[in-house]
Design a protein around this motif. Sequence first.
Motif, PDB file in Angstrom:
ATOM      1  N   SER A  81      47.119  29.197  47.098  1.00 11.24           N
ATOM      2  CA  SER A  81      46.784  27.662  47.733  1.00 11.24           C
ATOM      3  C   SER A  81      45.335  27.214  47.308  1.00 11.24           C
ATOM      4  CB  SER A  81      45.661  28.524  49.745  1.00 11.24           C
ATOM      5  OG  SER A  81      44.815  29.232  49.303  1.00 11.24           O
ATOM      6  N   GLU A  82      45.083  26.078  47.890  1.00 10.72           N
ATOM      7  CA  GLU A  82      43.902  26.045  47.212  1.00 10.72           C
ATOM      8  C   GLU A  82      42.101  25.708  47.237  1.00 10.72           C
ATOM      9  OE1 GLU A  82      44.118  21.478  47.004  1.00 10.72           O
ATOM     10  OE2 GLU A  82      45.878  21.183  46.670  1.00 10.72           O
ATOM     11  N   GLU A  83      42.564  26.405  48.465  1.00 15.24           N
ATOM     12  CA  GLU A  83      41.008  27.007  49.171  1.00 15.24           C
ATOM     13  C   GLU A  83      41.454  28.898  48.414  1.00 15.24           C
ATOM     14  OE1 GLU A  83      40.552  25.476  53.585  1.00 15.24           O
ATOM     15  OE2 GLU A  83      42.757  25.678  53.681  1.00 15.24           O
ATOM     16  N   SER A  84      39.952  29.350  49.412  1.00 18.36           N
ATOM     17  CA  SER A  84      39.193  30.691  48.908  1.00 18.36           C
ATOM     18  C   SER A  84      40.319  31.665  50.135  1.00 18.36           C
ATOM     19  CB  SER A  84      37.824  30.736  49.374  1.00 18.36           C
ATOM     20  OG  SER A  84      37.219  30.686  50.691  1.00 18.36           O
ATOM     21  N   ILE A  85      39.914  33.177  49.489  1.00 18.81           N
ATOM     22  CA  ILE A  85      40.740  34.158  50.186  1.00 18.81           C
ATOM     23  C   ILE A  85      40.337  34.249  51.631  1.00 18.81           C
ATOM     24  CG2 ILE A  85      41.194  36.654  50.580  1.00 18.81           C
ATOM     25  CD1 ILE A  85      42.744  35.578  48.186  1.00 18.81           C
ATOM     26  N   ILE A  86      38.721  34.153  51.888  1.00 22.31           N
ATOM     27  CA  ILE A  86      38.590  34.005  53.240  1.00 22.31           C
ATOM     28  C   ILE A  86      39.551  32.993  53.998  1.00 22.31           C
ATOM     29  CG2 ILE A  86      35.853  33.639  54.045  1.00 22.31           C
ATOM     30  CD1 ILE A  86      35.844  35.877  52.344  1.00 22.31           C
ATOM     31  N   ALA A  87      39.404  31.888  53.197  1.00 19.94           N
ATOM     32  CA  ALA A  87      40.391  31.298  54.411  1.00 19.94           C
ATOM     33  C   ALA A  87      41.593  31.262  54.676  1.00 19.94           C
ATOM     34  CB  ALA A  87      40.203  29.598  53.162  1.00 19.94           C
TER      35      ALA A  87
ATOM     36  N   LEU B  48      39.425  59.891  41.338  1.00 19.98           N
ATOM     37  CA  LEU B  48      38.630  58.766  41.453  1.00 19.98           C
ATOM     38  C   LEU B  48      39.044  57.313  39.882  1.00 19.98           C
ATOM     39  CD1 LEU B  48      35.523  60.741  42.565  1.00 19.98           C
ATOM     40  CD2 LEU B  48      37.429  59.020  43.689  1.00 19.98           C
ATOM     41  N   ALA B  49      39.255  56.930  39.017  1.00 20.65           N
ATOM     42  CA  ALA B  49      38.795  56.379  38.214  1.00 20.65           C
ATOM     43  C   ALA B  49      40.322  55.813  38.272  1.00 20.65           C
ATOM     44  CB  ALA B  49      38.822  56.838  36.851  1.00 20.65           C
ATOM     45  N   LEU B  50      41.549  56.391  38.472  1.00 20.59           N
ATOM     46  CA  LEU B  50      42.463  55.857  38.770  1.00 20.59           C
ATOM     47  C   LEU B  50      42.319  54.898  39.940  1.00 20.59           C
ATOM     48  CD1 LEU B  50      45.363  58.309  37.858  1.00 20.59           C
ATOM     49  CD2 LEU B  50      45.297  56.381  36.399  1.00 20.59           C
ATOM     50  N   LEU B  51      42.030  55.140  41.477  1.00 22.75           N
ATOM     51  CA  LEU B  51      41.931  55.071  42.417  1.00 22.75           C
ATOM     52  C   LEU B  51      40.916  53.178  42.081  1.00 22.75           C
ATOM     53  CD1 LEU B  51      42.196  54.154  45.220  1.00 22.75           C
ATOM     54  CD2 LEU B  51      40.478  56.596  45.792  1.00 22.75           C
ATOM     55  N   GLY B  52      40.411  53.391  41.646  1.00 23.40           N
ATOM     56  CA  GLY B  52      39.282  52.645  41.243  1.00 23.40           C
ATOM     57  C   GLY B  52      39.710  51.297  40.409  1.00 23.40           C
ATOM     58  N   ALA B  53      40.816  52.062  39.625  1.00 27.48           N
ATOM     59  CA  ALA B  53      41.853  50.704  38.829  1.00 27.48           C
ATOM     60  C   ALA B  53      42.276  50.202  39.629  1.00 27.48           C
ATOM     61  CB  ALA B  53      41.778  51.561  37.484  1.00 27.48           C
ATOM     62  N   HIS B  54      43.161  50.736  40.470  1.00 35.02           N
ATOM     63  CA  HIS B  54      43.866  50.485  41.710  1.00 35.02           C
ATOM     64  C   HIS B  54      43.671  49.780  42.197  1.00 35.02           C
ATOM     65  CE1 HIS B  54      47.427  51.441  45.215  1.00 35.02           C
ATOM     66  NE2 HIS B  54      47.593  50.454  44.346  1.00 35.02           N
ATOM     67  N   LEU B  55      42.568  49.411  42.940  1.00 37.47           N
ATOM     68  CA  LEU B  55      41.698  48.238  43.683  1.00 37.47           C
ATOM     69  C   LEU B  55      41.434  47.864  42.401  1.00 37.47           C
ATOM     70  CD1 LEU B  55      40.126  50.930  45.843  1.00 37.47           C
ATOM     71  CD2 LEU B  55      42.245  50.343  46.264  1.00 37.47           C
ATOM     72  N   SER B  56      40.627  47.719  41.595  1.00 37.97           N
ATOM     73  CA  SER B  56      40.766  46.454  41.428  1.00 37.97           C
ATOM     74  C   SER B  56      41.743  45.571  40.267  1.00 37.97           C
ATOM     75  CB  SER B  56      39.375  47.043  39.786  1.00 37.97           C
ATOM     76  OG  SER B  56      38.660  47.536  40.555  1.00 37.97           O
ATOM     77  N   MET B  57      43.314  46.146  40.362  1.00 39.21           N
ATOM     78  CA  MET B  57      43.858  45.754  39.963  1.00 39.21           C
ATOM     79  C   MET B  57      44.150  44.066  41.015  1.00 39.21           C
ATOM     80  SD  MET B  57      45.436  44.689  37.006  1.00 39.21           S
ATOM     81  CE  MET B  57      44.756  45.140  36.451  1.00 39.21           C
ATOM     82  N   LEU B  58      44.565  45.433  41.897  1.00 39.20           N
ATOM     83  CA  LEU B  58      44.934  44.092  43.057  1.00 39.20           C
ATOM     84  C   LEU B  58      43.939  43.344  43.442  1.00 39.20           C
ATOM     85  CD1 LEU B  58      45.823  47.767  46.130  1.00 39.20           C
ATOM     86  CD2 LEU B  58      47.643  46.135  44.565  1.00 39.20           C
ATOM     87  N   LEU B  59      42.646  43.626  43.902  1.00 39.50           N
ATOM     88  CA  LEU B  59      41.756  42.642  43.739  1.00 39.50           C
ATOM     89  C   LEU B  59      41.917  41.575  43.379  1.00 39.50           C
ATOM     90  CD1 LEU B  59      39.384  41.914  45.069  1.00 39.50           C
ATOM     91  CD2 LEU B  59      37.625  42.509  43.690  1.00 39.50           C
ATOM     92  N   LEU B  60      42.220  41.593  41.973  1.00 40.87           N
ATOM     93  CA  LEU B  60      42.411  40.408  40.388  1.00 40.87           C
ATOM     94  C   LEU B  60      43.848  39.723  40.873  1.00 40.87           C
ATOM     95  CD1 LEU B  60      41.224  42.089  37.452  1.00 40.87           C
ATOM     96  CD2 LEU B  60      40.177  40.206  38.838  1.00 40.87           C
ATOM     97  N   PHE B  61      44.315  40.022  41.136  1.00 49.16           N
ATOM     98  CA  PHE B  61      45.885  39.844  41.589  1.00 49.16           C
ATOM     99  C   PHE B  61      45.914  39.246  42.709  1.00 49.16           C
ATOM    100  CE2 PHE B  61      48.030  41.837  38.114  1.00 49.16           C
ATOM    101  CZ  PHE B  61      49.359  41.008  38.347  1.00 49.16           C
ATOM    102  N   THR B  62      45.418  39.356  44.098  1.00 50.48           N
ATOM    103  CA  THR B  62      45.185  38.762  45.101  1.00 50.48           C
ATOM    104  C   THR B  62      44.088  37.589  45.244  1.00 50.48           C
ATOM    105  OG1 THR B  62      44.790  40.777  46.470  1.00 50.48           O
ATOM    106  CG2 THR B  62      43.826  39.221  47.311  1.00 50.48           C
ATOM    107  N   LEU B  63      42.912  37.321  44.494  1.00 54.61           N
ATOM    108  CA  LEU B  63      42.054  35.980  43.942  1.00 54.61           C
ATOM    109  C   LEU B  63      43.288  35.372  42.904  1.00 54.61           C
ATOM    110  CD1 LEU B  63      38.815  38.046  43.357  1.00 54.61           C
ATOM    111  CD2 LEU B  63      39.862  37.029  45.642  1.00 54.61           C
ATOM    112  N   TYR B  64      43.275  35.898  41.899  1.00 45.49           N
ATOM    113  CA  TYR B  64      44.098  34.811  40.474  1.00 45.49           C
ATOM    114  C   TYR B  64      45.865  34.281  40.672  1.00 45.49           C
ATOM    115  CZ  TYR B  64      39.421  34.977  39.853  1.00 45.49           C
ATOM    116  OH  TYR B  64      37.632  35.612  39.666  1.00 45.49           O
ATOM    117  N   ARG B  65      46.646  35.369  41.318  1.00 44.87           N
ATOM    118  CA  ARG B  65      48.480  35.609  41.005  1.00 44.87           C
ATOM    119  C   ARG B  65      48.965  35.608  42.856  1.00 44.87           C
ATOM    120  NH1 ARG B  65      45.869  34.499  37.187  1.00 44.87           N
ATOM    121  NH2 ARG B  65      46.669  35.205  35.459  1.00 44.87           N
ATOM    122  N   TRP B  66      48.580  35.813  43.702  1.00 46.20           N
ATOM    123  CA  TRP B  66      49.223  35.608  45.215  1.00 46.20           C
ATOM    124  C   TRP B  66      48.631  34.301  45.753  1.00 46.20           C
ATOM    125  CZ3 TRP B  66      48.757  41.265  47.089  1.00 46.20           C
ATOM    126  CH2 TRP B  66      48.832  42.679  46.525  1.00 46.20           C
ATOM    127  N   ASN B  67      47.331  34.187  45.165  1.00 47.31           N
ATOM    128  CA  ASN B  67      46.496  32.849  45.588  1.00 47.31           C
ATOM    129  C   ASN B  67      47.135  32.151  45.665  1.00 47.31           C
ATOM    130  OD1 ASN B  67      45.179  31.205  47.965  1.00 47.31           O
ATOM    131  ND2 ASN B  67      43.541  31.453  46.664  1.00 47.31           N
TER     132      ASN B  67
END
Length: 434
Positions: free
Chosen positions: A310-316, A289-308
């Motif tokens: 655009s000048e807009e939010s992820i919701i856009a 479960l700890a590995l799953l949590g770390a996996h999802l957290s890292m994906l979220l960070l990369f989604t918000l701050y590295r993959w995106n």
Amino acid sequence: MAAGAGGARKRSAGPPSPIWGTLRALWKDKQRVLFKPEYTLLVTAALWIAEIGINVWVIHRVAYTEIDWKAYMDEVEGVINGTYDYTRLKGDTGPLVYPAGFVYIFTVLYYVTGRGRDVRLGQYLFAVFYLITLLLVFRIYLRTSKVPPFVFFFMCCASYRIHSIFILRLFNDPVAMMLLFVAVNLFLDGRWTLGCCFYSLAVSVKMNVLLFAPGLLFLLLCEFGLLRSIPRLFLCAAIQVALGLPFLLENPLGYVSRSFDLGRQFLFEWTVNWRFLPEEIFLSRYFHLALLGAHLSMLLLFTLYRWNRSEESIIALLKDPAQRKHTSPKLTADHILITYTLFTSNFIGVCFSRSLHYQFYVWYFHTLPYLLWSGRVTKLAPLLRVLILGLVELSWNTYPSTVYSSAVLHACHLIILLSLWYGEEAAIDLHKRK
């Protein structure tokens, strides 16, 4: 007169041929050929031709080792004999745990190789899979032009483990990755619907390809928005249902629980990445479960701050691209972002996997050069990058794995992950945000 005749003969020889002149120029400028991405096509073409000979030599000179091939043949033979209940399909190494696409592909191999008995022919078929995979991978690197050509020598000639996985072990992992690289090439060509078809086919051979799914979902939302992404997501799901239909009609719960078993328990004796842990921790649900949590957290960070980018939010990104405040160019023109997003998505999954077995190396081996040259490891690059490639290869070639080999593997993964976070792609992203 004799001297004059000799001079005439020399003058009549004419200028050297263009091909000879080109070869001489390349030899004089060989350092440029090895370090400039514009020479990728030349170097990879030479390496691909050399790989034909290398594969034939390995097949005839290195002993084949039976691990899963006979089990695969036993599993598909059960289906051929009329058994569609997944809970009753098994081989020497245990129950059938792969989706239906695996069954169909290896059924073809079953018949082509004389019910699996002609292993040598099977090896040649997997050599063809290897060469096709290399072509697909080289095309990705050619389109992105980020990696110096000399690195491809390490990708082709230096990996004993990858040649072993393909042509000495005949695992199903290479087949899944070959289909995945077809999908990535189609995404780079802007053929998203057909790419999704091949992506789903890859998942149907082995579900490790799902590690690319977060990155693919992000790219689909960037390119189409939510409403226009839904048909493509539905297509991926429909292919899974269509392929699995004979087994779903017989025992739906048995098929889903066996072929997509996310809670499957791995044996400690085969782990490559967690050997330095006590076995009780390795088997602990809390650790998983700890590995799953770390996996999802890292994906979220990369989604918000590295993959995106655009000048807009992820919701856009959920909106249709035409309705966004800041319109961005079509992803088809951004080969680097497509490749970077898909490869980092998969790499994050590998980093936080509950266990890695030796054949799993092929899940990310061909993406490692791209990942290393997408980030800035240190000012010592490319020397340190090559060293990291060598240490990763050494870790995967240590059998059985040791405390030190698994620790070194994690250290290399951490360096790559940090370089991706703080590297060149991050700098581009932060610049755009300003």
